[in-house]
Design an enzyme around this catalytic site. Sequence first.
Site, mmCIF file in Angstrom:
data_model
loop_
_atom_site.group_PDB
_atom_site.id
_atom_site.type_symbol
_atom_site.label_atom_id
_atom_site.label_comp_id
_atom_site.label_asym_id
_atom_site.label_seq_id
_atom_site.Cartn_x
_atom_site.Cartn_y
_atom_site.Cartn_z
ATOM 1 C CG HIS A 242 -46.887 13.487 -128.518
ATOM 2 N ND1 HIS A 242 -47.697 14.476 -129.133
ATOM 3 C CD2 HIS A 242 -46.033 12.803 -129.017
ATOM 4 C CE1 HIS A 242 -47.768 14.412 -129.935
ATOM 5 N NE2 HIS A 242 -46.594 13.299 -129.680
ATOM 6 C CG ASP A 314 -50.983 8.819 -131.843
ATOM 7 O OD1 ASP A 314 -49.465 8.898 -132.281
ATOM 8 O OD2 ASP A 314 -50.965 9.746 -132.037
#
Length: 414
Positions: A242, A314
């Site tokens: 992230h 993702d």
Amino acid sequence: MASAMLSILLLTSCSYSSNSSQPVVTNSPTAESTPSPTTSATPVPSSESDPITLQVSSMSLEEKIGQMLLVGIDGTVLDDQAKKMITEDKVGGIILYKNNIQNLKGMVSLVNSMKESNSGNPAPLFMSIDQEGGKVSRMPKEYASFPSNGKVGTRNDANAAEMMGKLLAREVISAGFNMNFAPVLDINSNPDNPVIGDRSFGNSAELVSTLGIAEMKGIESEGVVPVVKHFPGHGDTSVDSHLDLPIVKKTASELAELEWLPFQAAIKEGTDAVMVAHILFPKLDADKPASLSSKIIGQLLRGDMKYQGLVITDDLTMGAIMKNYDLATAAVDTVNAGSDILLIAHGYDNEKRVIESLLDHVKKGKIQETRIDESVYRILALKAKYNLSDEPVPVPDLTELNKDIKSWKLSIEK
């Protein structure tokens, strides 16, 4: 219109398996790149009588590219930008996060409003959510909580894991969702991993494979699409993708002895969707992370492992991509690598950049339209397999579901 069309596809294009109630459909970081298109293991059927092929051929390029995007929205109500992504860009799916959800009534209202906005589009929406249990739980407080996979893993009980999958599916479907980004098939092999930890069932391939496949089957048995993640394996990273790009320097033979085993088991069991991680494996591809790599998606996953289902990236707006690659170029790379659905979880401007880049590259011949058609065929086939619908759902009575979740939790804590 979308629901009716897919009902026809379901009846004419799918057959039923004996063990399922569901039908089955037999490097320069910022420079623009033009990778060679990857041919997938599942080309679009050429039969003129195949209804999904006919639907794909009837769609505009803009509609087809829209189906390949799964997007996040801002806020807890359907704002103008969110509505435009559905009505104008005709995106194929939506993902909701914790900040989109305040309470049960508001969440159901939001889901229903998005489905209503999708009326007249080519296919129902994938309404998706990350509902793993433990610290990755998006559902509002009205639902009983789930323990982490790590807690379930200590029981080493496949029946308990399968029941967890069933209950998670009942939970999300009660609110109108039809896709869950679970189970986690990463092996918790690195104690310094900042992002997986007890999201994994444990530190052995056998345990993760057994419980992960059980949970996957539990989810799909209730009519929800499970998405296994994060291929080729996020368990041995020391960086949170992230925030930035993790690098794993293992060889293919080392990965084959551990990380890949749960995913290969899932493929053998017919998993419908795999999420690919933003991790650089320099021994496999020195230039591109797994999510953008034709060597990893096209050659390894689709080729060597013979996977024929959906490949979902993702979130392409995570730090691993946005800090190291140009988003518009990354979108082109992942499509040419073999991805079917691009997850753009944050930013209307990001969604527009991706659409414009893909349209431009198809029109210039840098992405073959047949490559787009392959992905759209898989997407429509999966929506037909699960008989997805944009029908609204009522605010559910959670009495029975919460009772069952609490009873199951007690059984695994004994």
